[in-house]
Design a protein around this motif. Structure first.
Motif, PDB file in Angstrom:
ATOM      1  N   MET A 240       1.040  -1.176   0.276  1.00  0.00           N
ATOM      2  CA  MET A 240       0.074   0.221   0.297  1.00  0.00           C
ATOM      3  C   MET A 240       1.228   1.338  -0.050  1.00  0.00           C
ATOM      4  O   MET A 240       1.194   1.777   0.713  1.00  0.00           O
ATOM      5  N   ALA A 241       1.691   1.071  -1.263  1.00  0.00           N
ATOM      6  CA  ALA A 241       2.551   2.078  -1.048  1.00  0.00           C
ATOM      7  C   ALA A 241       1.954   3.975  -0.652  1.00  0.00           C
ATOM      8  O   ALA A 241       2.693   4.408  -0.630  1.00  0.00           O
ATOM      9  N   TYR A 242       0.550   4.334  -1.278  1.00  0.00           N
ATOM     10  CA  TYR A 242       0.458   6.064  -0.662  1.00  0.00           C
ATOM     11  C   TYR A 242       0.244   5.940   0.916  1.00  0.00           C
ATOM     12  O   TYR A 242       0.217   6.502   1.342  1.00  0.00           O
ATOM     13  N   GLY A 243      -0.301   5.160   1.095  1.00  0.00           N
ATOM     14  CA  GLY A 243      -0.362   5.262   2.807  1.00  0.00           C
ATOM     15  C   GLY A 243       1.254   5.411   3.547  1.00  0.00           C
ATOM     16  O   GLY A 243       0.848   6.307   4.258  1.00  0.00           O
ATOM     17  N   TRP A 244       2.099   4.464   2.770  1.00  0.00           N
ATOM     18  CA  TRP A 244       3.511   4.980   3.544  1.00  0.00           C
ATOM     19  C   TRP A 244       4.274   6.025   2.936  1.00  0.00           C
ATOM     20  O   TRP A 244       5.034   6.277   3.971  1.00  0.00           O
ATOM     21  N   ALA A 245       3.523   5.951   1.541  1.00  0.00           N
ATOM     22  CA  ALA A 245       4.681   7.408   1.475  1.00  0.00           C
ATOM     23  C   ALA A 245       3.691   8.275   2.286  1.00  0.00           C
ATOM     24  O   ALA A 245       4.966  10.198   2.676  1.00  0.00           O
ATOM     25  N   ALA A 246       2.776   9.216   2.128  1.00  0.00           N
ATOM     26  CA  ALA A 246       2.018  10.350   3.077  1.00  0.00           C
ATOM     27  C   ALA A 246       2.604  10.164   4.567  1.00  0.00           C
ATOM     28  O   ALA A 246       2.423  11.103   4.788  1.00  0.00           O
ATOM     29  N   LEU A 247       2.761   8.617   5.229  1.00  0.00           N
ATOM     30  CA  LEU A 247       2.780   8.854   6.425  1.00  0.00           C
ATOM     31  C   LEU A 247       4.751   9.083   6.243  1.00  0.00           C
ATOM     32  O   LEU A 247       5.350  10.157   7.396  1.00  0.00           O
ATOM     33  N   ILE A 248       5.212   9.484   5.610  1.00  0.00           N
ATOM     34  CA  ILE A 248       6.519   9.432   5.796  1.00  0.00           C
ATOM     35  C   ILE A 248       6.837  10.915   5.614  1.00  0.00           C
ATOM     36  O   ILE A 248       7.547  11.821   5.585  1.00  0.00           O
ATOM     37  N   VAL A 249       5.835  11.341   4.036  1.00  0.00           N
ATOM     38  CA  VAL A 249       5.378  13.197   3.776  1.00  0.00           C
ATOM     39  C   VAL A 249       5.289  13.427   5.027  1.00  0.00           C
ATOM     40  O   VAL A 249       6.080  15.117   5.759  1.00  0.00           O
ATOM     41  N   VAL A 250       4.310  13.474   6.106  1.00  0.00           N
ATOM     42  CA  VAL A 250       3.540  14.256   7.490  1.00  0.00           C
ATOM     43  C   VAL A 250       4.607  14.362   8.030  1.00  0.00           C
ATOM     44  O   VAL A 250       4.613  15.298   8.481  1.00  0.00           O
ATOM     45  N   PHE A 251       5.705  13.453   8.437  1.00  0.00           N
ATOM     46  CA  PHE A 251       6.121  13.446   9.770  1.00  0.00           C
ATOM     47  C   PHE A 251       7.748  14.108   9.456  1.00  0.00           C
ATOM     48  O   PHE A 251       8.362  15.406  10.126  1.00  0.00           O
ATOM     49  N   LEU A 252       7.743  13.900   7.752  1.00  0.00           N
ATOM     50  CA  LEU A 252       9.221  15.288   7.373  1.00  0.00           C
ATOM     51  C   LEU A 252       8.223  16.752   7.618  1.00  0.00           C
ATOM     52  O   LEU A 252       9.291  17.746   7.815  1.00  0.00           O
ATOM     53  N   VAL A 253       7.601  16.919   7.658  1.00  0.00           N
ATOM     54  CA  VAL A 253       6.634  18.542   7.640  1.00  0.00           C
ATOM     55  C   VAL A 253       6.813  18.333   9.124  1.00  0.00           C
ATOM     56  O   VAL A 253       6.856  20.226   9.416  1.00  0.00           O
ATOM     57  N   GLY A 255       8.350  17.716  11.124  1.00  0.00           N
ATOM     58  CA  GLY A 255       9.902  17.037  11.608  1.00  0.00           C
ATOM     59  C   GLY A 255      10.415  18.450  11.045  1.00  0.00           C
ATOM     60  O   GLY A 255      11.501  18.716  11.746  1.00  0.00           O
ATOM     61  N   GLY A 256       9.678  19.069  10.493  1.00  0.00           N
ATOM     62  CA  GLY A 256      10.712  20.225  10.054  1.00  0.00           C
ATOM     63  C   GLY A 256      11.666  20.191   8.801  1.00  0.00           C
ATOM     64  O   GLY A 256      12.602  21.433   8.377  1.00  0.00           O
ATOM     65  N   ILE A 257      11.821  18.918   8.437  1.00  0.00           N
ATOM     66  CA  ILE A 257      13.420  18.597   7.262  1.00  0.00           C
ATOM     67  C   ILE A 257      11.792  19.280   6.273  1.00  0.00           C
ATOM     68  O   ILE A 257      12.783  19.520   4.698  1.00  0.00           O
ATOM     69  N   LEU A 258      10.426  19.319   5.995  1.00  0.00           N
ATOM     70  CA  LEU A 258      10.320  19.091   4.948  1.00  0.00           C
ATOM     71  C   LEU A 258       9.572  20.097   4.838  1.00  0.00           C
ATOM     72  O   LEU A 258       8.550  21.065   5.561  1.00  0.00           O
ATOM     73  N   GLY A 259       9.429  21.835   4.183  1.00  0.00           N
ATOM     74  CA  GLY A 259       9.878  22.945   4.190  1.00  0.00           C
ATOM     75  C   GLY A 259       7.713  22.923   3.476  1.00  0.00           C
ATOM     76  O   GLY A 259       6.617  22.128   3.152  1.00  0.00           O
ATOM     77  N   ASP A 260       7.086  24.558   3.897  1.00  0.00           N
ATOM     78  CA  ASP A 260       6.182  24.906   3.417  1.00  0.00           C
ATOM     79  C   ASP A 260       6.459  25.728   1.928  1.00  0.00           C
ATOM     80  O   ASP A 260       6.684  25.711   1.079  1.00  0.00           O
ATOM     81  N   PHE A 261       4.927  25.399   1.492  1.00  0.00           N
ATOM     82  CA  PHE A 261       4.274  24.815   0.126  1.00  0.00           C
ATOM     83  C   PHE A 261       4.065  26.241  -0.281  1.00  0.00           C
ATOM     84  O   PHE A 261       2.782  25.850   0.193  1.00  0.00           O
ATOM     85  N   GLN A 479      -2.690  21.859   1.101  1.00  0.00           N
ATOM     86  CA  GLN A 479      -2.787  20.194   1.405  1.00  0.00           C
ATOM     87  C   GLN A 479      -2.123  19.118  -0.059  1.00  0.00           C
ATOM     88  O   GLN A 479      -1.367  18.435  -0.240  1.00  0.00           O
ATOM     89  N   ILE A 480      -2.458  19.641  -0.840  1.00  0.00           N
ATOM     90  CA  ILE A 480      -2.006  19.080  -2.441  1.00  0.00           C
ATOM     91  C   ILE A 480      -0.903  19.076  -2.726  1.00  0.00           C
ATOM     92  O   ILE A 480      -0.520  17.970  -3.076  1.00  0.00           O
ATOM     93  N   PRO A 481       0.477  19.853  -2.420  1.00  0.00           N
ATOM     94  CA  PRO A 481       1.632  19.646  -2.517  1.00  0.00           C
ATOM     95  C   PRO A 481       1.632  18.346  -2.099  1.00  0.00           C
ATOM     96  O   PRO A 481       2.558  17.479  -3.206  1.00  0.00           O
ATOM     97  N   TYR A 482       1.140  18.767  -0.685  1.00  0.00           N
ATOM     98  CA  TYR A 482       1.935  16.795  -0.264  1.00  0.00           C
ATOM     99  C   TYR A 482       1.514  15.811  -0.722  1.00  0.00           C
ATOM    100  O   TYR A 482       2.308  14.706  -1.135  1.00  0.00           O
ATOM    101  N   ALA A 483       0.290  15.548  -0.573  1.00  0.00           N
ATOM    102  CA  ALA A 483      -0.024  14.432  -1.280  1.00  0.00           C
ATOM    103  C   ALA A 483       0.244  14.310  -2.521  1.00  0.00           C
ATOM    104  O   ALA A 483      -0.008  12.820  -2.889  1.00  0.00           O
ATOM    105  N   MET A 484       0.462  15.457  -3.736  1.00  0.00           N
ATOM    106  CA  MET A 484       1.151  15.072  -5.202  1.00  0.00           C
ATOM    107  C   MET A 484       2.092  14.144  -4.603  1.00  0.00           C
ATOM    108  O   MET A 484       3.079  13.580  -5.281  1.00  0.00           O
TER     109      MET A 484
END
Length: 502
Positions: A240-253, A255-261, A479-484
């Motif tokens: 379930m690739a998107y579930g894992w990817a979304a989880l990684i992205v939200v924790f990066l955001v 944790g301050g690693i992935l910035g705001d767009f 939210q859409i940039p992070y979802a993409m």
């Protein structure tokens, strides 16, 4: 430097154009009437008995177009519904709309959603008025001292509340709003953190409403033997690739690693000036003016015990959040009445007022199901799948299933209802290609999670925005940039898996 100046000017010009259009009834009626006339004309070009083909996509595209202009999801959805009905039969639009409304209201899934949302709204309202949510927030505030810690805690709570995405969207946002406001985190970012740990997490946990529903659906459509649906679901979780990817992205955001767009960056700048709540947003309607204060320990227990009862009762009744919410509401009413926090009349009023607060989200979700019904009559799902059929191969099937079904769920906002139509098509296709069934199911669930996550009128998006205190469009656009980003990661992963596992 010039581009930074030009962008606000462009946004201002666009806003002026939109305001001029929406503030001029004559222009708006002419614009809308022209579009409806176009759809009525297209209906005359359709030959009875033949599929609608590309025409089936037009109502969904109209919804997106109107949503971008008006920023109003309910109005946008109804524009698409009317357009779809005109395309089907312009001479029967009134009775068609009436039949469609009756069919949706009588649908068992819709009845379940209405009752669950209403019960959850009432339960949260009781927790708010009883001071329990405030006590929980104060307990967290004593232990969390940073903005990053607040965001990470929100994500962690979202993972802990894994039993249902509705519960996640409403309970986590309600309990974290005061704390995120204190650390100047915008309501849009709170909605993103909550929504990203709702459906994407629920699909990864076999003890959830998603798992129970899809396991039964897989058995019904011949993906596995009777009684083996849950086993297949569990085997599919690693894919379930998107579930894992979304989880990684939200924790990066968080944790301050992935910035705001984009819109999120604008919202966060506004929050840093002391305005976490978007302008023009009314409070959620939960009246806490008569709230009685208790000791911190008692207040905390008054929050945790109803939540524990909610989860335990839902599990006991075979992952049924409606029965869980009913039991938790009765438990909370008895608990608060016994402590004299509220009298019986106030408790009943709390439940009713909580239900009222949820009426707009319920209306948006119901309208989304009406869109789904119209799209089914137009044959949108089979058209998209048939269009991709010439490109199908064993290796490309997972990625193509993800892309096509994600587009369908995004266009309809129905992450569950769509698969009743698509599974009878996709499962035989996978069997004929001798495709790995866990990988196929993983791609399907990834598409469902992405569509639910990204669509501006899906149930989880609407409830996350309602619980967090922003509009569905404000939430969806930020939210859409992070979802993409998550979708791209999922697509690449499924392409790799298609060539290595399939």
């Amino acid at each position: 430097m010039s581009s930074d100046i030009a962008q606000p000017e462009a946004d201002s010009n666009l806003a002026c154009t939109v305001n001029e259009t929406t503030n001029s009834p004559q222009k708006w009626m002419l614009f809308f009437g022209s579009i409806m006339a176009f759809f009525a004309y297209l209906s005359t070009q359709h030959v009875d008995g033949e599929p609608y083909g590309f025409y089936s996509l037009l109502p969904a595209l109209l919804i997106l177009f109107v949503a971008v202009i008006t920023k109003k999801p309910l109005e946008s959805i109804f524009a698409g519904i009317i357009a779809g009905l005109l395309l089907l039969d312009p001479t029967n639009i009134v009775s068609g709309l009436g039949d469609l409304s009756i069919n949706v209201v009588m649908d068992e899934t819709i009845a379940w959603i209405v009752l669950v949302c209403g019960m959850m709204g009432g339960l949260i309202n009781m927790l708010e008025r009883g001071g329990s949510v405030l006590s929980f927030g104060e307990m967290l505030a004593r232990r969390i001292k940073t903005k990053r810690g607040t965001m990470l805690t929100t994500c962690t709570l979202g993972i802990m509340v894994f039993i249902d995405d509705y519960l996640n969207s409403l309970a986590v946002s309600a309990s974290m709003k005061n704390l995120t406001d204190r650390y100047k985190i915008s309501r849009e970012k709170l909605a993103f953190l909550v929504d990203s740990t709702a459906a994407p997490v629920c699909i990864l946990v076999p003890v959830s409403t998603w798992a129970v529903y899809f396991a039964a659906l897989l058995e019904e459509n011949g993906a596995t033997a009777e009684g083996k649906g849950m086993s297949l679901y569990i085997e599919s979780i690693p894919y379930m690739a998107y579930g894992w990817a979304a989880l990684i992205v939200v924790f990066l955001v968080a944790g301050g690693i992935l910035g705001d767009f984009g819109s999120m960056k604008t919202a966060e700048k506004r929050a840093q000036t002391g305005q976490p709540i978007p302008p023009g947003i009314q409070q959620d309607g939960f009246d806490t003016s008569a709230m009685k204060r208790t000791t911190p320990i008692v207040g905390l227990l008054n929050f945790l015990m109803p939540m524990a009862v909610l989860v335990a009762a839902s599990v006991y009744y075979e992952i049924d959040l409606l029965l869980g919410a009913l039991v938790a509401s009765m438990f909370t009413m008895v608990l608060y009445f016994w402590q004299r926090l509220m009298n019986f009349g106030q408790l009943v009023d709390s439940m009713l007022d909580g239900f009222k607060v949820m009426l707009h989200p319920i209306a948006v979700v119901c309208a989304g199901f009406m869109v789904k019904e119209v799209n089914d009559q137009l044959g949108m799902t089979p058209y998209i799948i048939d269009s991709l059929a010439p490109y199908l191969s064993k290796e490309l099937l997972p990625a193509l299933v993800f892309v096509s079904m994600a587009a369908v769920v995004f266009a309809t906002g129905s992450s569950w209802g769509v698969f009743v139509v698509s599974l009878p098509i996709v499962i035989p296709m996978a069997i004929s290609l001798d495709m790995s069934m866990p990988l196929t199911v993983g791609a399907l669930l990834s598409a469902s999670a992405f569509g639910s996550h990204a669509c501006f009128f899906s149930d989880s998006t609407v409830l996350s925005s309602q619980g967090s205190g922003c509009t569905p469009m404000q939430h969806a656009l930020s939210q859409i940039p992070y979802a993409m980003i998550g979708a791209v990661i999922a697509l690449v992963s499924l392409l790799i898996l298609g060539f290595t596992v399939a």
